[in-house]
Design a protein around this motif. Structure first.
Motif, short mmCIF file in Angstrom:
data_model
loop_
_atom_site.label_atom_id
_atom_site.label_comp_id
_atom_site.label_asym_id
_atom_site.label_seq_id
_atom_site.Cartn_x
_atom_site.Cartn_y
_atom_site.Cartn_z
N LEU A 285 0.83 -1.20 0.00
CA LEU A 285 0.00 0.00 0.00
C LEU A 285 0.86 1.25 0.00
N VAL A 286 0.36 2.29 -0.65
CA VAL A 286 0.92 3.62 -0.51
C VAL A 286 0.12 4.32 0.58
N TYR A 287 0.81 4.84 1.60
CA TYR A 287 0.17 5.34 2.79
C TYR A 287 -0.17 6.83 2.66
N ALA A 288 -1.02 7.29 3.56
CA ALA A 288 -1.37 8.71 3.59
C ALA A 288 -0.12 9.57 3.78
N SER A 289 0.84 9.07 4.57
CA SER A 289 2.08 9.82 4.79
C SER A 289 2.88 9.96 3.50
N ASP A 290 2.81 8.95 2.62
CA ASP A 290 3.50 9.04 1.32
C ASP A 290 2.88 10.13 0.46
N LEU A 291 1.55 10.19 0.46
CA LEU A 291 0.87 11.22 -0.33
C LEU A 291 1.15 12.62 0.20
N GLU A 292 1.25 12.75 1.52
CA GLU A 292 1.61 14.04 2.11
C GLU A 292 3.02 14.43 1.69
N HIS A 293 3.91 13.47 1.70
CA HIS A 293 5.29 13.70 1.27
C HIS A 293 5.32 14.14 -0.18
N LEU A 294 4.52 13.48 -1.02
CA LEU A 294 4.43 13.86 -2.43
C LEU A 294 3.95 15.29 -2.59
N ARG A 295 2.91 15.68 -1.87
CA ARG A 295 2.35 17.03 -1.99
C ARG A 295 3.39 18.09 -1.60
N ARG A 296 4.14 17.81 -0.55
CA ARG A 296 5.18 18.76 -0.15
C ARG A 296 6.25 18.89 -1.24
N PHE A 297 6.60 17.76 -1.84
CA PHE A 297 7.59 17.78 -2.93
C PHE A 297 7.07 18.57 -4.13
N LEU A 298 5.82 18.36 -4.50
CA LEU A 298 5.26 19.07 -5.64
C LEU A 298 5.22 20.58 -5.39
N ALA A 299 4.82 20.98 -4.20
CA ALA A 299 4.75 22.41 -3.89
C ALA A 299 6.13 23.05 -3.98
N PHE A 300 7.14 22.30 -3.58
CA PHE A 300 8.50 22.81 -3.58
C PHE A 300 9.13 22.78 -4.97
N THR A 301 8.76 21.79 -5.79
CA THR A 301 9.51 21.50 -7.02
C THR A 301 8.70 21.72 -8.29
N PHE A 302 7.47 21.22 -8.35
CA PHE A 302 6.64 21.30 -9.55
C PHE A 302 5.26 21.86 -9.20
N PRO A 303 5.15 23.15 -8.95
CA PRO A 303 3.85 23.71 -8.57
C PRO A 303 2.74 23.43 -9.58
N ALA A 304 3.10 23.31 -10.85
CA ALA A 304 2.08 23.06 -11.88
C ALA A 304 1.47 21.67 -11.78
N LEU A 305 2.04 20.80 -10.96
CA LEU A 305 1.48 19.46 -10.77
C LEU A 305 0.64 19.35 -9.50
N LEU A 306 0.53 20.42 -8.74
CA LEU A 306 -0.22 20.34 -7.49
C LEU A 306 -1.69 19.99 -7.72
N ASP A 307 -2.25 20.43 -8.85
CA ASP A 307 -3.66 20.14 -9.15
C ASP A 307 -3.83 18.89 -9.99
N ALA A 308 -2.73 18.20 -10.28
CA ALA A 308 -2.83 17.00 -11.10
C ALA A 308 -3.48 15.86 -10.32
N GLU A 309 -4.29 15.10 -11.01
CA GLU A 309 -4.92 13.93 -10.38
C GLU A 309 -3.90 12.80 -10.25
N VAL A 310 -3.84 12.19 -9.07
CA VAL A 310 -3.03 10.99 -8.88
C VAL A 310 -3.86 9.81 -9.35
N VAL A 311 -3.53 9.28 -10.51
CA VAL A 311 -4.38 8.26 -11.14
C VAL A 311 -3.95 6.84 -10.80
N TYR A 312 -2.74 6.69 -10.22
CA TYR A 312 -2.25 5.34 -9.92
C TYR A 312 -1.15 5.45 -8.87
#
Length: 397
Positions: A285-312
């Motif tokens: 499983l991918v955990y809620a903490s992994d998704l939080e980590h992803l969101r922090r990375f996107l905000a810091f690195t790829f702001p244009a992906l913050l609204d992207a749907e996580v499809v998989y």
């Protein structure tokens, strides 16, 4: 009872490349796998794997990947398919590169090997790769040799080629125990009730290897690492050449990723310590903490992906050795047995050279690369040496 000269257990990148190479050398080869191949739970079954030459001061790995890229290009030509995509590789740091760190030593090693690299600062990054938050990445380099390989598609193609050349592939067969007679491994008994006899058995079972061979549990474990596919609202910024295969201060963050793939997604993943799992018993499983980590990375690195749907999402299971190096050798206490495992999350980029390497070891031929992967004793204090691997805290479950 089925009898063969060489029995390969496992149809991932180690097993299929070894079987193909040994068959091309004239050997009679049978390969068994629970199936289907590509197996959905195998580490090698994925939409993409990074092909990078950056290995710090480790010149052997650098040279092995360089040779592998030639092999990937040859496979592209042989199959008439673009499995390997030479996008170039962008290696970035949040702080200036310093002598002795992973990016600096990789940069110097590649230059000493004759590769032309383009140094990147914030201004160059902003001008050439606009998806990045250039305020946060101040140094690094771009190399035009490297990219990614569509690993699942390639495994499928290699399986078909192996069958065409005469490798007997038995899907739906799961190795249960090794059969030994007179102090020698002579084959495998499967859970499904089949007995297979062989002059030589090669166990290439990935994250399942140390369950089949419990004596390896002291030096090998399975760890899970999060993978995300994001569907950008506007894909323009994420196509080659606006985005290439990349790492984002990977030795300190674990993050790496790919440009827009044929599936219409941007794949991001974390190459770190991960979480220890059992290959069969634990859910990936991918955990809620992994998704939080992803969101922090996107905000810091790829702001244009913050609204992207996580499809998989996926938790990719590594077969980790304690030092991060592969494990390819004859078993010292069990004649008739070769182990080819321990991918440690960075093996697929070596696919074109893995088969010949494993075949050389199996046949007792000289191979200048084999010594790094020999059977070895690893104490509890040994830590993964693979230079790009993030050594932070394990993922919380």
């Amino acid at each position: 009872m089925h009898t063969t000269e060489i029995l390969v257990v496992g149809g991932g990148v180690y097993g299929i490349t070894a079987a193909l190479e040994l068959r091309q050398r004239g050997r009679q080869v049978t390969l068994i796998d629970p199936g289907p191949i590509p197996h959905p739970l195998a580490a090698s079954t994925d939409v993409s794997k990074v092909v990078r030459m950056e290995y710090g001061t480790d010149r052997q790995y650098t040279q092995m990947v360089d040779r592998s890229i030639d092999g990937f290009l040859a496979w592209n030509a042989e199959f008439g398919e673009s499995f390997y995509h030479n996008t170039g590789v962008l290696m970035l740091s949040r702080t200036p590169m310093q002598p002795g760190d992973y990016l600096w030593t990789s940069y110097e090693t590649l230059r000493s090997e004759g590769h032309q690299l383009e140094r990147m600062d914030s201004a160059a990054l902003r001008a050439r790769f606009p998806a990045w938050n250039a305020d946060h990445y101040v140094d690094g380099f771009f190399g035009s040799r490297g990219g990614y390989v569509e690993s699942g598609r390639l495994i499928e193609a290699l399986q078909h080629r192996a069958k065409q050349l005469g490798v007997q592939i038995w899907q739906g067969q799961t190795a249960k125990t090794l059969v030994e007679r007179r102090g020698r491994v002579t084959g495998v008994q499967t859970r499904e009730g089949e007995a297979l006899a062989a002059d030589l058995t090669i166990v290439a079972a990935g994250a399942w290897t140390h369950h089949l061979l419990p004596e390896l549990a002291a030096v090998m474990q399975a760890t899970g690492h999060p993978v995300f596919h994001l569907k950008p609202v506007d894909p323009t910024l994420f196509r080659v050449p606006q985005l290439t295969t990349f790492t984002a201060d990977v030795a300190h963050t674990g993050w790496y990723g790919f440009p827009l793939l044929r599936e219409g997604v941007v794949k991001l993943a974390n190459h770190g310590v991960g979480v220890t799992l059992h290959a069969e018993k634990d859910e990936r499983l991918v955990y809620a903490s992994d998704l939080e980590h992803l969101r922090r990375f996107l905000a810091f690195t790829f702001p244009a992906l913050l609204d992207a749907e996580v499809v998989y999402t996926r938790r990719c299971l590594y077969s980790d050795t304690l030092d991060g190096h592969f494990w390819i050798d004859h078993h010292p206490q069990r004649p008739g047995l070769v182990v080819a495992a321990g991918g440690s999350g960075h093996a697929f980029k070596f696919a074109p050279v893995l088969g010949p390497l494993i075949a050389d070891v199996a046949e007792g031929r000289s191979n200048g690369w084999a010594a790094k992967f020999r059977w070895r004793s690893l104490g509890a204090g040994v830590q993964i040496e693979e230079a790009s691997r993030y050594q932070g805290e394990k993922t919380a479950r």
